[in-house]
Design an enzyme around this catalytic site. Structure first.
Site, PDB file in Angstrom:
ATOM      1  N   LYS A 191       0.996  -1.164  -0.186  1.00  0.00           N
ATOM      2  CA  LYS A 191       0.127  -0.073   0.019  1.00  0.00           C
ATOM      3  C   LYS A 191       0.975   1.032  -0.056  1.00  0.00           C
ATOM      4  CE  LYS A 191      -2.059   2.925   2.052  1.00  0.00           C
ATOM      5  NZ  LYS A 191      -1.799   4.586   1.838  1.00  0.00           N
ATOM      6  N   GLU A 267       8.457   1.293  11.447  1.00  0.00           N
ATOM      7  CA  GLU A 267       9.703   2.100  11.303  1.00  0.00           C
ATOM      8  C   GLU A 267       9.189   3.593  11.464  1.00  0.00           C
ATOM      9  OE1 GLU A 267      12.540   0.857  11.379  1.00  0.00           O
ATOM     10  OE2 GLU A 267      12.273  -1.028  11.112  1.00  0.00           O
ATOM     11  N   CYS A 302      13.477  10.122   7.638  1.00  0.00           N
ATOM     12  CA  CYS A 302      13.375   9.767   9.124  1.00  0.00           C
ATOM     13  C   CYS A 302      14.565  10.095   9.916  1.00  0.00           C
ATOM     14  CB  CYS A 302      12.974   8.384   9.123  1.00  0.00           C
ATOM     15  SG  CYS A 302      14.170   7.377   8.180  1.00  0.00           S
ATOM     16  N   GLU A 403       8.684  16.025  14.999  1.00  0.00           N
ATOM     17  CA  GLU A 403       9.284  16.083  13.891  1.00  0.00           C
ATOM     18  C   GLU A 403       8.759  16.890  12.800  1.00  0.00           C
ATOM     19  OE1 GLU A 403       8.173  12.199  11.776  1.00  0.00           O
ATOM     20  OE2 GLU A 403      10.619  12.013  11.364  1.00  0.00           O
TER      21      GLU A 403
HETATM   22  P1  NAD Z   1       2.116   8.694   7.378  1.00  0.00           P
HETATM   23  O1  NAD Z   1       1.974   8.017   8.824  1.00  0.00           O
HETATM   24  O2  NAD Z   1       0.991   9.851   7.438  1.00  0.00           O
HETATM   25  O3  NAD Z   1       1.638   7.646   6.472  1.00  0.00           O
HETATM   26  C1  NAD Z   1       2.367   6.548   6.060  1.00  0.00           C
HETATM   27  C2  NAD Z   1       1.523   5.358   5.492  1.00  0.00           C
HETATM   28  O4  NAD Z   1       0.418   5.251   6.166  1.00  0.00           O
HETATM   29  C3  NAD Z   1       0.629   6.126   4.159  1.00  0.00           C
HETATM   30  O5  NAD Z   1       0.674   5.029   3.108  1.00  0.00           O
HETATM   31  C4  NAD Z   1      -0.582   6.290   4.835  1.00  0.00           C
HETATM   32  O6  NAD Z   1      -1.516   6.264   3.513  1.00  0.00           O
HETATM   33  C5  NAD Z   1      -0.728   5.232   5.615  1.00  0.00           C
HETATM   34  N1  NAD Z   1      -1.839   5.639   6.511  1.00  0.00           N
HETATM   35  C6  NAD Z   1      -1.924   6.660   7.250  1.00  0.00           C
HETATM   36  N2  NAD Z   1      -3.164   6.835   8.152  1.00  0.00           N
HETATM   37  C7  NAD Z   1      -3.234   5.327   8.286  1.00  0.00           C
HETATM   38  C8  NAD Z   1      -4.574   4.859   8.669  1.00  0.00           C
HETATM   39  N3  NAD Z   1      -5.332   5.202   9.700  1.00  0.00           N
HETATM   40  N4  NAD Z   1      -4.477   3.538   8.716  1.00  0.00           N
HETATM   41  C9  NAD Z   1      -3.840   2.584   8.034  1.00  0.00           C
HETATM   42  N5  NAD Z   1      -2.860   3.578   6.799  1.00  0.00           N
HETATM   43  C10 NAD Z   1      -2.692   4.839   7.334  1.00  0.00           C
HETATM   44  O7  NAD Z   1       3.589   9.319   7.262  1.00  0.00           O
HETATM   45  P2  NAD Z   1       4.104   9.904   6.071  1.00  0.00           P
HETATM   46  O8  NAD Z   1       3.726  11.239   6.083  1.00  0.00           O
HETATM   47  O9  NAD Z   1       3.619   9.084   4.653  1.00  0.00           O
HETATM   48  O10 NAD Z   1       5.783   9.672   6.219  1.00  0.00           O
HETATM   49  C11 NAD Z   1       6.536  10.401   6.937  1.00  0.00           C
HETATM   50  C12 NAD Z   1       6.787   9.819   8.349  1.00  0.00           C
HETATM   51  O11 NAD Z   1       7.544   8.572   7.831  1.00  0.00           O
HETATM   52  C13 NAD Z   1       7.706  10.285   9.167  1.00  0.00           C
HETATM   53  O12 NAD Z   1       7.551  10.418  10.510  1.00  0.00           O
HETATM   54  C14 NAD Z   1       9.093   9.522   8.985  1.00  0.00           C
HETATM   55  O13 NAD Z   1      10.021   9.646  10.039  1.00  0.00           O
HETATM   56  C15 NAD Z   1       8.748   8.375   8.873  1.00  0.00           C
HETATM   57  N6  NAD Z   1       9.715   7.347   8.002  1.00  0.00           N
HETATM   58  C16 NAD Z   1      10.275   6.610   9.129  1.00  0.00           C
HETATM   59  C17 NAD Z   1      11.396   5.679   8.391  1.00  0.00           C
HETATM   60  C18 NAD Z   1      12.090   4.660   9.201  1.00  0.00           C
HETATM   61  O14 NAD Z   1      12.802   3.750   8.598  1.00  0.00           O
HETATM   62  N7  NAD Z   1      12.149   4.699  10.646  1.00  0.00           N
HETATM   63  C19 NAD Z   1      12.004   5.866   6.921  1.00  0.00           C
HETATM   64  C20 NAD Z   1      11.023   6.898   6.425  1.00  0.00           C
HETATM   65  C21 NAD Z   1      10.192   7.556   6.750  1.00  0.00           C
END
Ligand code: NAD
Length: 500
Positions: A191, A267, A302, A403
């Protein structure tokens, strides 16, 4: 580095065929509802595709197919060496299509083409190839029981794995999930983020071309609260792997509890500290690294070192060096190979970044550099923010604790080593941390005390596929990369055979 010109990429972008459909059971299909949403290029604010908006019905269908394929053993029961060959072909195909995939990434989420082509896609290829090469070299165990038994400890695929991933490194983060999931023999459903669906969709076809059976690799684009939630709550999804925000990660754990207690590996976010001690031998190198550690990929990383902790005695000198390094990093047209900083992913993220910049000012921090949205190109459109540095930040301010996920650096000074460690660890996150010092004892002492899953000494962000990647505290629980990643994608079976 790419040698192509801006004109080359512009022409390629004008002619690229973009698919926005879901990929189910080996074919591209519309969402069952027929619904779509728009994919907008953040550098031009133009709609470049319509993406299938999957929901519960699509999730039900894809999960049923994934489960059937798994039970039939079409992929799971192949010998590891057979899966290895197919996955290596998959890596080769990704490599052969690198330019197209890099361009899709750039058009979709605004990162510079040079980065997409020279960093993201090679990392995807390496992830798949390295993992594939490992799978027929890892042995299971025989337990040291008495003479009256043979007891084996074996790893078996879990079943249906769903991966929900973010938009900052769209295909790269997906590959850290699909490479080990497929290597272990699972059926996999991706997804992608609704902000960056294109490469996940395109790569599914390459998986089929490589020989991965239909139904083993499926892609369901759509929103988190629709198809993401449907997968997280699904009774036949056995494992949910996630990269994204801590807020969403918490929701996914709840959904696993409300449904089938699927295994959940997270993650999540970070607010990584970068500790610079006065005994650092090369302050110029440390300052250049500090600038790139926050401004790389528009700060949408991240592990971005968004908190710069500098020893009081060198703070003023060091900030000047960071400002000088940051002056070389300017937002520009992502399709221009000379651009080293692209567009922020969309208007919503741009607003978030600007909100935090205003909050920093309100809470009393000083802007030492930048702080503005900027216009790029003749049409003056696009979501661009200049590298921004805040001085006089205290660790309890919002810009030091939350963040931002944008090009905003908070500089905090410390008195001594104990003070530096205390400030570094005073945060809900624990993903990365860097230490700059020439004192070997201090390097070891501080590394051990930092509550972070990734620690860098005299560098930032370095590492390779042989090293696990993941965080402490609210940065998550799992580890991507390395052989340790395989543990997330298998069950551990103990078989005790009694001998007569
Ligand atoms: P997000 O949590 O908004 O979205 C991530 C994913 O989750 C998307 O595909 C989104 O559609 C899905 N999602 C959102 N709400 C959901 C729900 N209620 N149910 C199921 N799925 C849902 O994050 P983002 O803005 O896309 O990405 C940025 C974040 O990702 C930052 O916090 C960053 O630090 C983190 N990140 C972490 C790593 C790591 O390895 N730790 C790597 C890259 C990014």
């Amino acid at each position: 580095m790419t040698t192509h010109s801006l004109e080359y990429w512009q022409e390629k972008a004008a002619n690229i065929a973009i698919c926005g459909q879901a990929y189910v059971n080996g074919s591209y299909v519309d969402a069952i509802s027929g619904e779509t949403f728009e994919c907008v290029n953040p550098a031009t604010e133009q709609v470049i595709a319509n993406i299938a908006s999957c929901d519960q019905a699509d999730a039900d269908k894809a999960v049923a197919i994934a489960k059937t394929v798994f039970e039939k053993g079409l992929w799971a029961d192949l010998a590891p060496v057979a899966r290895k060959k197919i996955l290596i072909k998959f890596a080769d195909l990704i490599e052969q299509n690198a330019e197209e995939l890099a361009l899709l990434e750039t058009l979709d989420m605004g990162k510079p083409i040079t980065e997409a082509l020279n960093t993201d896609i090679p990392a995807v290829v390496n992830s798949v190839r390295w993992t594939a090469e490992a799978i027929d070299k890892v042995y299971d165990e025989v337990a040291p029981t008495g003479i009256d038994a043979v007891a084996t400890i074996t790893r078996e695929a879990i079943g249906v794995v769903a991966a929900i991933v973010p938009w900052n490194f769209p295909l790269w983060m997906a590959a850290w999930k699909f490479a080990p999931a497929l290597a272990m023999g699972n059926s996999f459903i991706l997804k992608p983020s609704e902000k960056s669906s294109l490469t996940g969709i395109r790569v599914a076809e390459l998986a089929k071309q490589a020989g991965i059976p239909d139904g083993v690799f499926q892609v369901l684009p759509g929103f988190g609260h629709t198809v993401g939630k449907a997968l997280a709550l699904h009774m036949d999804v056995d494992c949910l792997v996630f990269t994204g925000s801590t807020r969403t990660g918490k929701l996914l754990m709840e959904m696993a509890g409300q449904s089938n207690l699927k295994k959940v590996w997270l993650e999540c976010g970070g607010k990584s500290p970068n500790l610079v001690f006065a005994d650092c031998e090369d302050l110029k190198a440390a300052a250049t690294a500090a600038a790139w550690a926050i401004f790389y990929n528009q700060g949408e990383v991240c592990i971005a070192a968004s908190r710069l902790l500098v020893e009081e005695s060198i703070k003023d000198e060091f900030i000047e060096l960071v400002k000088k390094a940051a002056a070389e990093i300017r937002p520009g047209d992502p399709l221009d190979p000379k651009t080293n900083m692209g567009a922020v992913v969309d208007k919503q993220q741009l607003d978030t970044v600007m909100h935090y910049i205003n909050k920093g000012i309100e809470q009393g921090a000083n802007i030492a550099l930048g702080g503005e949205r900027v216009a790029v190109g003749s049409d003056k459109l696009g979501c661009f923010v200049e590298p921004t540095i805040f001085d006089n930040v205290s660790n309890d301010m919002a810009i030091a604790q939350e963040e931002i996920f944008g090009p905003v650096l908070s500089v905090i000074s410390f008195k001594d080593e104990a003070d530096a460690i205390q400030i570094a660890n005073d945060c809900n996150y624990g993903l990365g941390a860097a230490v700059w010092t020439s004192n070997l004892n201090r390097a070891h002492r501080v590394s051990r005390k930092l509550r972070a899953g990734l620690v860098w000494v005299n560098c930032h962000g370095d590492g390779d596929m042989t090293m696990p990647f993941g965080g402490y505290k609210q940065s998550g629980n799992g580890r991507d990369k390395s052989l340790h990643a395989m543990d997330k994608y298998c069950e551990l079976k103990s078989t005790y055979i009694s001998l007569k």
